[in-house]
Each structure stands twice: as C-alpha cells, then as structure tokens.
Motif scaffolding. Structure first.
Motif, PDB file in Angstrom:
ATOM      1  N   GLY A 108      69.429  74.050  21.675  1.00 43.24           N
ATOM      2  CA  GLY A 108      69.861  72.950  22.518  1.00 43.24           C
ATOM      3  C   GLY A 108      69.785  71.633  21.774  1.00 43.24           C
ATOM      4  O   GLY A 108      68.993  71.472  20.834  1.00 43.24           O
ATOM      5  N   VAL A 109      70.622  70.680  22.162  1.00 43.83           N
ATOM      6  CA  VAL A 109      70.637  69.371  21.521  1.00 43.83           C
ATOM      7  C   VAL A 109      70.865  68.312  22.587  1.00 43.83           C
ATOM      8  O   VAL A 109      71.582  68.533  23.566  1.00 43.83           O
ATOM      9  CB  VAL A 109      71.743  69.309  20.436  1.00 43.83           C
ATOM     10  CG1 VAL A 109      73.122  69.497  21.048  1.00 43.83           C
ATOM     11  CG2 VAL A 109      71.684  68.007  19.669  1.00 43.83           C
TER      12      VAL A 109
ATOM     13  N   GLY B  90      70.444  49.699  22.465  1.00 36.89           N
ATOM     14  CA  GLY B  90      70.414  49.499  21.026  1.00 36.89           C
ATOM     15  C   GLY B  90      69.617  50.522  20.248  1.00 36.89           C
ATOM     16  O   GLY B  90      69.318  50.304  19.071  1.00 36.89           O
ATOM     17  N   ALA B  91      69.255  51.621  20.874  1.00 33.86           N
ATOM     18  CA  ALA B  91      68.432  52.630  20.199  1.00 33.86           C
ATOM     19  C   ALA B  91      69.016  54.022  20.410  1.00 33.86           C
ATOM     20  O   ALA B  91      69.789  54.262  21.347  1.00 33.86           O
ATOM     21  CB  ALA B  91      67.001  52.581  20.721  1.00 33.86           C
ATOM     22  N   PHE B  92      68.656  54.932  19.525  1.00 33.82           N
ATOM     23  CA  PHE B  92      69.068  56.337  19.637  1.00 33.82           C
ATOM     24  C   PHE B  92      67.828  57.207  19.748  1.00 33.82           C
ATOM     25  O   PHE B  92      66.883  57.074  18.968  1.00 33.82           O
ATOM     26  CB  PHE B  92      69.882  56.757  18.407  1.00 33.82           C
ATOM     27  CG  PHE B  92      70.043  58.249  18.286  1.00 33.82           C
ATOM     28  CD1 PHE B  92      70.815  58.958  19.191  1.00 33.82           C
ATOM     29  CD2 PHE B  92      69.413  58.957  17.260  1.00 33.82           C
ATOM     30  CE1 PHE B  92      70.960  60.331  19.089  1.00 33.82           C
ATOM     31  CE2 PHE B  92      69.558  60.328  17.141  1.00 33.82           C
ATOM     32  CZ  PHE B  92      70.340  61.018  18.064  1.00 33.82           C
ATOM     33  N   HIS B  93      67.838  58.101  20.718  1.00 34.98           N
ATOM     34  CA  HIS B  93      66.753  59.067  20.900  1.00 34.98           C
ATOM     35  C   HIS B  93      67.376  60.454  20.984  1.00 34.98           C
ATOM     36  O   HIS B  93      68.115  60.746  21.925  1.00 34.98           O
ATOM     37  CB  HIS B  93      65.948  58.762  22.160  1.00 34.98           C
ATOM     38  CG  HIS B  93      65.327  57.403  22.171  1.00 34.98           C
ATOM     39  ND1 HIS B  93      64.190  57.095  21.439  1.00 34.98           N
ATOM     40  CD2 HIS B  93      65.690  56.266  22.805  1.00 34.98           C
ATOM     41  CE1 HIS B  93      63.873  55.827  21.630  1.00 34.98           C
ATOM     42  NE2 HIS B  93      64.769  55.296  22.454  1.00 34.98           N
ATOM     43  N   GLY B  94      67.118  61.281  19.979  1.00 34.92           N
ATOM     44  CA  GLY B  94      67.687  62.618  19.934  1.00 34.92           C
ATOM     45  C   GLY B  94      66.616  63.685  19.926  1.00 34.92           C
ATOM     46  O   GLY B  94      65.493  63.463  19.448  1.00 34.92           O
ATOM     47  N   HIS B  95      66.959  64.878  20.457  1.00 33.67           N
ATOM     48  CA  HIS B  95      66.016  65.990  20.494  1.00 33.67           C
ATOM     49  C   HIS B  95      66.743  67.301  20.205  1.00 33.67           C
ATOM     50  O   HIS B  95      67.925  67.468  20.546  1.00 33.67           O
ATOM     51  CB  HIS B  95      65.326  66.080  21.864  1.00 33.67           C
ATOM     52  CG  HIS B  95      64.413  64.937  22.147  1.00 33.67           C
ATOM     53  ND1 HIS B  95      64.876  63.729  22.651  1.00 33.67           N
ATOM     54  CD2 HIS B  95      63.071  64.798  21.982  1.00 33.67           C
ATOM     55  CE1 HIS B  95      63.855  62.899  22.796  1.00 33.67           C
ATOM     56  NE2 HIS B  95      62.756  63.522  22.398  1.00 33.67           N
ATOM     57  N   LEU B  96      66.018  68.219  19.582  1.00 35.00           N
ATOM     58  CA  LEU B  96      66.490  69.568  19.317  1.00 35.00           C
ATOM     59  C   LEU B  96      65.535  70.553  19.965  1.00 35.00           C
ATOM     60  O   LEU B  96      64.320  70.303  20.026  1.00 35.00           O
ATOM     61  CB  LEU B  96      66.540  69.851  17.812  1.00 35.00           C
ATOM     62  CG  LEU B  96      67.539  69.066  16.962  1.00 35.00           C
ATOM     63  CD1 LEU B  96      67.209  69.243  15.487  1.00 35.00           C
ATOM     64  CD2 LEU B  96      68.957  69.538  17.254  1.00 35.00           C
ATOM     65  N   SER B  97      66.074  71.674  20.439  1.00 35.40           N
ATOM     66  CA  SER B  97      65.198  72.703  21.004  1.00 35.40           C
ATOM     67  C   SER B  97      65.649  74.072  20.517  1.00 35.40           C
ATOM     68  O   SER B  97      66.847  74.343  20.388  1.00 35.40           O
ATOM     69  CB  SER B  97      65.231  72.672  22.533  1.00 35.40           C
ATOM     70  OG  SER B  97      66.475  73.117  23.037  1.00 35.40           O
TER      71      SER B  97
ATOM     72  N   VAL C  88      60.608  71.920  21.422  1.00 37.82           N
ATOM     73  CA  VAL C  88      61.423  70.716  21.409  1.00 37.82           C
ATOM     74  C   VAL C  88      60.889  69.762  20.348  1.00 37.82           C
ATOM     75  O   VAL C  88      59.673  69.512  20.285  1.00 37.82           O
ATOM     76  CB  VAL C  88      61.436  70.023  22.783  1.00 37.82           C
ATOM     77  CG1 VAL C  88      62.285  68.752  22.734  1.00 37.82           C
ATOM     78  CG2 VAL C  88      61.973  70.965  23.858  1.00 37.82           C
ATOM     79  N   VAL C  89      61.790  69.246  19.509  1.00 43.61           N
ATOM     80  CA  VAL C  89      61.412  68.341  18.422  1.00 43.61           C
ATOM     81  C   VAL C  89      62.278  67.090  18.509  1.00 43.61           C
ATOM     82  O   VAL C  89      63.497  67.173  18.709  1.00 43.61           O
ATOM     83  CB  VAL C  89      61.591  69.017  17.043  1.00 43.61           C
ATOM     84  CG1 VAL C  89      61.424  68.015  15.912  1.00 43.61           C
ATOM     85  CG2 VAL C  89      60.610  70.164  16.879  1.00 43.61           C
ATOM     86  N   SER C  90      61.636  65.940  18.341  1.00 46.88           N
ATOM     87  CA  SER C  90      62.365  64.680  18.309  1.00 46.88           C
ATOM     88  C   SER C  90      63.042  64.504  16.959  1.00 46.88           C
ATOM     89  O   SER C  90      62.434  64.751  15.907  1.00 46.88           O
ATOM     90  CB  SER C  90      61.417  63.510  18.561  1.00 46.88           C
ATOM     91  OG  SER C  90      62.043  62.271  18.281  1.00 46.88           O
TER      92      SER C  90
END
Length: 331
Positions: A41-42, A49-56, A61-63
C-alpha cells in the motif's frame, strides 16, 4: 532510518545485502511494486507546503520521511499482480510509487532516471569510449549494405541484441554468438542488429562497482571452444568457463569505470569485459542492476556487505561470515 529495497521475492542477490543490514541493526523494508495495490500500500499527502508519505507491506507501515536510501534492485512491474491488472493501473501505480519516492531525501541505488538512460547499449558504448575504456568496433544498423561493408573490415564478428531482451519477452537472455561465414546480412533490414568485432579473449571479467569500491573477478576462457563457426561466446552460456577468481583492477580501468559511473550518475554498476592475450580489458557492457551473488559465492568478495554499507550510509559492525577469500584490492 530505514533502507527500502524494491525487488522480487526470489532475488537471492538482494538477500546477501539484507543479511548484512540485519546484522548491522539497520531497519529494512523490502517490497515488490508488482504487489501494488494489494500486498503493498502507498499513501501520500501534499498539504500546507509539506509532503507526508507512507508505505505498507505485510502489516508494517513506514514513513517515507524515514527512508535513508532506496535500492532499485529487480522490482516487478507495478500492479502486475493486481486483481484488475491493466496498462492504465500499472501507469497509475508506477507514477504514485516512484513519484512519491522522488519527494524524499533518500539516496538512490540507482535513481530511476539514471537507470533508464544507463540501459541503452549505444549510449553505454559511447560513454565507455569517452571515459577511456577500450571498446571493440561495433555497428548497429538496419542497412544490409552497411553490415556487409562492416564485415569486410572486421571479418570475425559476433551478433547480440541491442536491448538484451529476448524476442519472446520471457525474461530469458539471448547469447552473444559468432556470425556465420558467408552471412549475407539481408535479415538486418527486419530490425536493428548489433554487430561487434570479436575479441579473442583469454578470460571474462566481471567488475562490480559499489560507490567507489571495486570488486573484480576473472573467469578463464577456453579459446578452442570459441573458434567453431556459430559458437556461443557468451560466458553466461559457457559451461567450460571459470571458475571465477578475484583479480586486481588495472589503474586505467579503475579510472575509466569511476568516470563512467560519475557521468552516468550511478551508484552501482556491473561491468563486463573481455580480456585479450595482451591483457587489455575490452568493455562489453555495464548492467546498472547486474547480479553479484555468483561472484560473491565463488570468490568470497564481500559485495553484499559493500552494498549494505552504501545503503546504510555508514560502516557496519562485524562482517557476516564469508564463503571464500577476501576480495583483492585494485591497483
């Protein structure tokens, strides 16, 4: 911070680096883009003004902000295993995953843009020559007349695919093969054909470069095995070649491959050379995601550890027990 490895489950070469990272206490997240969406998952948010992304993957789950490096090893095609797989979904998944990863400060081995360019064989040959590496006379053409004229100048030729891909698309390799005597070259009109002067080699060289570290291995060739008409001269298909042994890297070659990777913006490259009777290493190609597992197993060179330390960005603790002798330093 976490090392992200994009590769398939069967990638034994990646396993060698993972073992070293685990032993060094470096967190690792390994996933195959082919499992996105579904097993992978993504998510990414662009706001204020910011980006917050995560992978699972596998419930973990990892930032993306916590990624120290990304190793694009042998990833599957995004969305290839999705229930509703399609070209459209592949493009959506690819742009989402790789687009978000580009928004991080992670180091790449190798960056997708650089890797895409590095796969082009004509550009490889041009860059190798520009960096001072000897390159056999080569022709890529769809003109039979030009091919015949080239063969008159260089009567002993080999033929190989420009892309390296198998025409059936099954992921199989196509061996480099000697051109038959009396070939009329009419078939080159049906598709670009790569013809190259055959190097009368005494050995094959695999030079794996990780950052600024060189690991060279040499496999002795049997000259008589390559003299037959239509002989396959590709070490990957030659059961009589080898065994692989560590070898020193000539200074000119070391300087050339470092210049090559710098100009190509690559952190990793697996170079193939043919060594002739005069000791000259002739450049054949550079695979930006080439295998190193077989070299490490046969020579004991700690390539997996070198990859792990580059990905970690720091020296690791005591090395995992090697299967062979220590690597030979370059000279």
């Amino acid at each position: 911070m976490t090392v992200l490895i994009l590769t398939n489950e069967q990638d034994v070469t990646a396993d060698m680096a993972v073992v070293e990272l685990n032993a060094g206490g470096i967190p690792v997240l390994r996933l195959d883009p082919a499992e996105l969406p579904g097993g992978v998952g993504v998510s990414g948010e662009f706001a204020h003004g910011a980006f917050h992304g995560h992978l699972s993957v596998g419930g973990r789950v990892v930032s993306m902000a916590g990624l120290r490096s990304v190793w694009v090893r042998r990833p599957g095609t995004p969305a290839a295993r999705a229930l509703a797989a399609s070209d459209w979904l592949t493009e959506e998944a690819s742009q989402s995953l790789y687009g978000m990863l580009r928004c991080t400060d992670a180091r790449w081995m190798n960056h997708p843009d650089a890797a895409r360019q590095a796969r082009h064989k004509p550009w490889q040959l041009w860059l190798a020559r520009a960096c001072g590496l000897p390159v056999p006379a080569t022709l890529i053409t769809t003109f039979p007349r030009v091919a015949r004229e080239f063969a008159e100048r260089y009567p002993d030729l080999v033929v190989k695919p420009v892309s390296g891909a198998h025409p059936d698309g099954h992921g199989m390799a196509v061996p480099t093969t000697r051109v038959r005597p009396g070939e009329d070259y009419r078939d080159v009109a049906h598709g670009p054909t790569l013809l190259q002067r055959r190097v009368r080699k005494v050995a094959d060289i695999r030079l794996t470069v990780v950052g600024d570290r060189l690991f060279a291995a040499r496999a002795r060739s049997e000259p008589q095995a390559e003299e037959a008409d239509e002989a396959v001269v590709d070490v990957r298909f030659n059961d009589t070649a080898g065994p692989w042994r560590p070898v020193h890297v000539p200074r000119r070659v070391a300087d050339g491959v470092h210049a090559y990777l710098t100009r190509a913006q690559l952190a990793y490259g697996a170079f193939d050379f043919a060594e002739d009777a005069d000791g000259i290493w002739w450049f054949l190609e550079c695979n930006q995601s080439g295998q190193f597992g077989f070299v490490e197993i046969e020579t004991g060179q700690r390539i997996g550890r070198a990859v792990a330390e580059w990905l970690a960005g720091e020296p690791l603790g005591p090395a995992v027990e090697s299967q062979g002798p220590d690597p030979a330093p370059h000279r």
